[in-house]
Design a protein around this motif. Structure first.
Motif, mmCIF file in Angstrom:
data_model
loop_
_atom_site.group_PDB
_atom_site.id
_atom_site.type_symbol
_atom_site.label_atom_id
_atom_site.label_comp_id
_atom_site.label_asym_id
_atom_site.label_seq_id
_atom_site.Cartn_x
_atom_site.Cartn_y
_atom_site.Cartn_z
ATOM 1 N N ALA A 113 18.452 2.280 10.746
ATOM 2 C CA ALA A 113 18.623 2.871 9.420
ATOM 3 C C ALA A 113 20.091 3.121 9.114
ATOM 4 O O ALA A 113 20.479 3.202 7.958
ATOM 5 C CB ALA A 113 17.843 4.176 9.319
ATOM 6 N N SER A 114 20.917 3.224 10.146
ATOM 7 C CA SER A 114 22.314 3.525 9.864
ATOM 8 C C SER A 114 23.288 2.432 10.320
ATOM 9 O O SER A 114 24.462 2.499 10.017
ATOM 10 C CB SER A 114 22.703 4.880 10.476
ATOM 11 O OG SER A 114 22.372 4.901 11.831
ATOM 12 N N HIS A 115 22.806 1.433 11.023
ATOM 13 C CA HIS A 115 23.700 0.369 11.473
ATOM 14 C C HIS A 115 23.129 -0.981 11.087
ATOM 15 O O HIS A 115 22.058 -1.354 11.554
ATOM 16 C CB HIS A 115 23.882 0.412 12.991
ATOM 17 C CG HIS A 115 24.453 1.715 13.456
ATOM 18 N ND1 HIS A 115 25.752 2.080 13.219
ATOM 19 C CD2 HIS A 115 23.883 2.744 14.100
ATOM 20 C CE1 HIS A 115 25.961 3.286 13.724
ATOM 21 N NE2 HIS A 115 24.839 3.711 14.262
ATOM 22 N N ARG B 55 14.832 -6.486 12.724
ATOM 23 C CA ARG B 55 14.121 -7.338 11.779
ATOM 24 C C ARG B 55 13.870 -8.722 12.374
ATOM 25 O O ARG B 55 12.778 -9.268 12.284
ATOM 26 C CB ARG B 55 14.970 -7.420 10.503
ATOM 27 C CG ARG B 55 14.373 -8.220 9.394
ATOM 28 C CD ARG B 55 14.998 -9.587 9.277
ATOM 29 N NE ARG B 55 16.426 -9.513 9.018
ATOM 30 C CZ ARG B 55 17.216 -10.577 9.013
ATOM 31 N NH1 ARG B 55 16.733 -11.775 9.270
ATOM 32 N NH2 ARG B 55 18.507 -10.442 8.787
ATOM 33 N N THR C 160 10.108 -10.050 13.131
ATOM 34 C CA THR C 160 9.652 -11.226 12.399
ATOM 35 C C THR C 160 9.352 -12.383 13.342
ATOM 36 O O THR C 160 8.303 -13.018 13.255
ATOM 37 C CB THR C 160 10.718 -11.635 11.368
ATOM 38 O OG1 THR C 160 11.059 -10.485 10.605
ATOM 39 C CG2 THR C 160 10.185 -12.700 10.434
ATOM 40 N N GLY D 86 6.106 -7.602 7.048
ATOM 41 C CA GLY D 86 7.296 -6.896 7.522
ATOM 42 C C GLY D 86 7.787 -5.889 6.503
ATOM 43 O O GLY D 86 8.175 -4.776 6.861
ATOM 44 N N SER D 87 7.766 -6.262 5.223
ATOM 45 C CA SER D 87 8.268 -5.342 4.185
ATOM 46 C C SER D 87 7.434 -4.066 4.154
ATOM 47 O O SER D 87 7.968 -2.965 4.061
ATOM 48 C CB SER D 87 8.300 -6.025 2.811
ATOM 49 O OG SER D 87 7.007 -6.099 2.230
ATOM 50 N N ILE E 55 7.965 -2.107 7.728
ATOM 51 C CA ILE E 55 9.283 -1.491 7.878
ATOM 52 C C ILE E 55 9.449 -0.339 6.884
ATOM 53 O O ILE E 55 9.953 0.727 7.233
ATOM 54 C CB ILE E 55 10.381 -2.571 7.762
ATOM 55 C CG1 ILE E 55 10.403 -3.355 9.084
ATOM 56 C CG2 ILE E 55 11.756 -1.953 7.459
ATOM 57 C CD1 ILE E 55 11.295 -4.556 9.099
ATOM 58 N N GLY E 56 8.971 -0.522 5.655
ATOM 59 C CA GLY E 56 9.021 0.580 4.681
ATOM 60 C C GLY E 56 8.196 1.768 5.152
ATOM 61 O O GLY E 56 8.620 2.922 5.036
ATOM 62 N N LEU E 57 7.030 1.481 5.715
ATOM 63 C CA LEU E 57 6.179 2.552 6.243
ATOM 64 C C LEU E 57 6.888 3.305 7.366
ATOM 65 O O LEU E 57 6.914 4.545 7.390
ATOM 66 C CB LEU E 57 4.866 1.941 6.760
ATOM 67 C CG LEU E 57 3.898 2.881 7.470
ATOM 68 C CD1 LEU E 57 3.399 3.965 6.523
ATOM 69 C CD2 LEU E 57 2.706 2.092 8.043
ATOM 70 N N MET F 219 9.704 5.499 5.931
ATOM 71 C CA MET F 219 9.222 6.691 5.218
ATOM 72 C C MET F 219 8.574 7.693 6.179
ATOM 73 O O MET F 219 8.723 8.892 6.025
ATOM 74 C CB MET F 219 8.194 6.282 4.160
ATOM 75 C CG MET F 219 8.733 5.383 3.066
ATOM 76 S SD MET F 219 9.666 6.268 1.806
ATOM 77 C CE MET F 219 8.348 6.769 0.694
ATOM 78 N N VAL G 255 13.034 8.858 7.295
ATOM 79 C CA VAL G 255 13.335 9.848 6.257
ATOM 80 C C VAL G 255 12.225 10.891 6.135
ATOM 81 O O VAL G 255 12.420 11.942 5.546
ATOM 82 C CB VAL G 255 13.709 9.206 4.898
ATOM 83 C CG1 VAL G 255 15.007 8.433 5.005
ATOM 84 C CG2 VAL G 255 12.622 8.320 4.369
#
Lengths: 195, 195
Positions: B114-116, B124, B128, B152-153, B156-158, B161, B165
């Motif tokens: 998330a930060s690098h 990813r 994949t 993947g979208s 990774i979003g799950l 969240m 975050v």
């Protein structure tokens, strides 16, 4: 600045408010930054901030130069009714990122969110509170917050894969292909049976 | 080290390979790092790397101390057939993140992603190529790469969240609730009509 006794012109106040808003949102996140605090930093009255920019959501959009007018966009998403809502949400989301190409501030904000936790929090709070929350709440279905966060998970993952890390073939797919593939997901999260 | 002429024991070689792998994957990403390069950095023969760790995918999992044995997990996802595949994929994904609590290296890797940007690319590419690609390819449906990137979208979003975050109520929702809500999305991306 107003604080030193010199009264700036309207455009000076407008710019000072946007600068203060960017600083405050950057430091405190979307939820914790207040219009009162932003007004104080800009040396103006909170009423003037509302007069120029409307709600905190609208002020954020203006400060971040988002290519989206929320006061128009959210009612437009909802006014077609529940049918086709998923399609409109995904189409709106792609258009907001794809308008203006590489100059797009939303794209810049997303890239920054990928590498800065504070930006990520700001984007997530804004998307959830200002966009997905109102949409989900208006639908009168159970668990609106869970629905909003599921929609957010798919859209943020989509944006990361398509615009930030650029995974093919998603990165280069025609927007219509993406809308067709993802809209049923959003439609179900917003209005369907979550199991 | 072997390079200086002193022959390390087996456990020394194993550790040297894992160290070299972490460095190589970190510097070059999952796709561009090669077993030959990793063997060279560790001062051993590429055949020894394969002997100890199997494929590049398995070496990555070992180097990152992922709580997952891909040689077992992927066939297990597929062997139940197409029905319930979405549920098994989401369940597997949540379990891989939730095993071992805060010590979980997959969680640490995701936070770092998330930060690098480099970590994000590595995660990813691995997800994949090593997980979603083989699953999608085995299904004999059109557009397997698009299907893998859509899955993947969402995943990774799950994960962002729920674990990074920590958006509520998704962050605290029971895994069964999350599986029930997200499984039909994954099932449709893998096997359904994409429009």
């Amino acid at each position: 600045m107003a604080r030193t006794g010199r009264r700036p012109g309207e455009s000076g106040s407008r710019e000072a408010i946007l600068d203060a808003a960017r600083t405050a949102f950057g430091e405190r996140g979307f939820n914790d930054a207040s219009v009162r605090d932003i007004a104080g930093r800009a040396g103006v009255d909170a009423a003037l901030v509302h007069h120029f920019y409307g709600t905190k959501e609208q002020l954020f959009a203006a400060a971040m130069r988002l290519p989206v007018d929320l006061a128009v966009a959210i009612p437009a998403l909802l006014e077609g009714g529940v049918g086709g809502l998923g399609e409109r949400v995904v189409g709106f989301f792609l258009a907001a990122f794809e308008a203006g190409g590489e100059q797009n501030t939303l794209l810049a904000l997303l890239r920054s969110a990928a590498s800065h936790e504070r930006s990520a929090t700001m984007v997530r709070e804004f998307v959830t509170k200002a966009v997905l929350g109102p949409v989900a709440a208006s639908l009168d279905r159970p668990d609106p917050e869970l629905r909003a966060s599921l929609v957010g998970s798919q859209l943020i993952g989509l944006a990361m894969m398509r615009y930030v890390v650029k995974v093919e073939p998603l990165a280069s797919a025609d927007p219509r292909t993406v809308v067709a593939a993802v809209a049923p997901t959003i439609q179900r999260y917003l209005t369907g049976d979550l199991g």
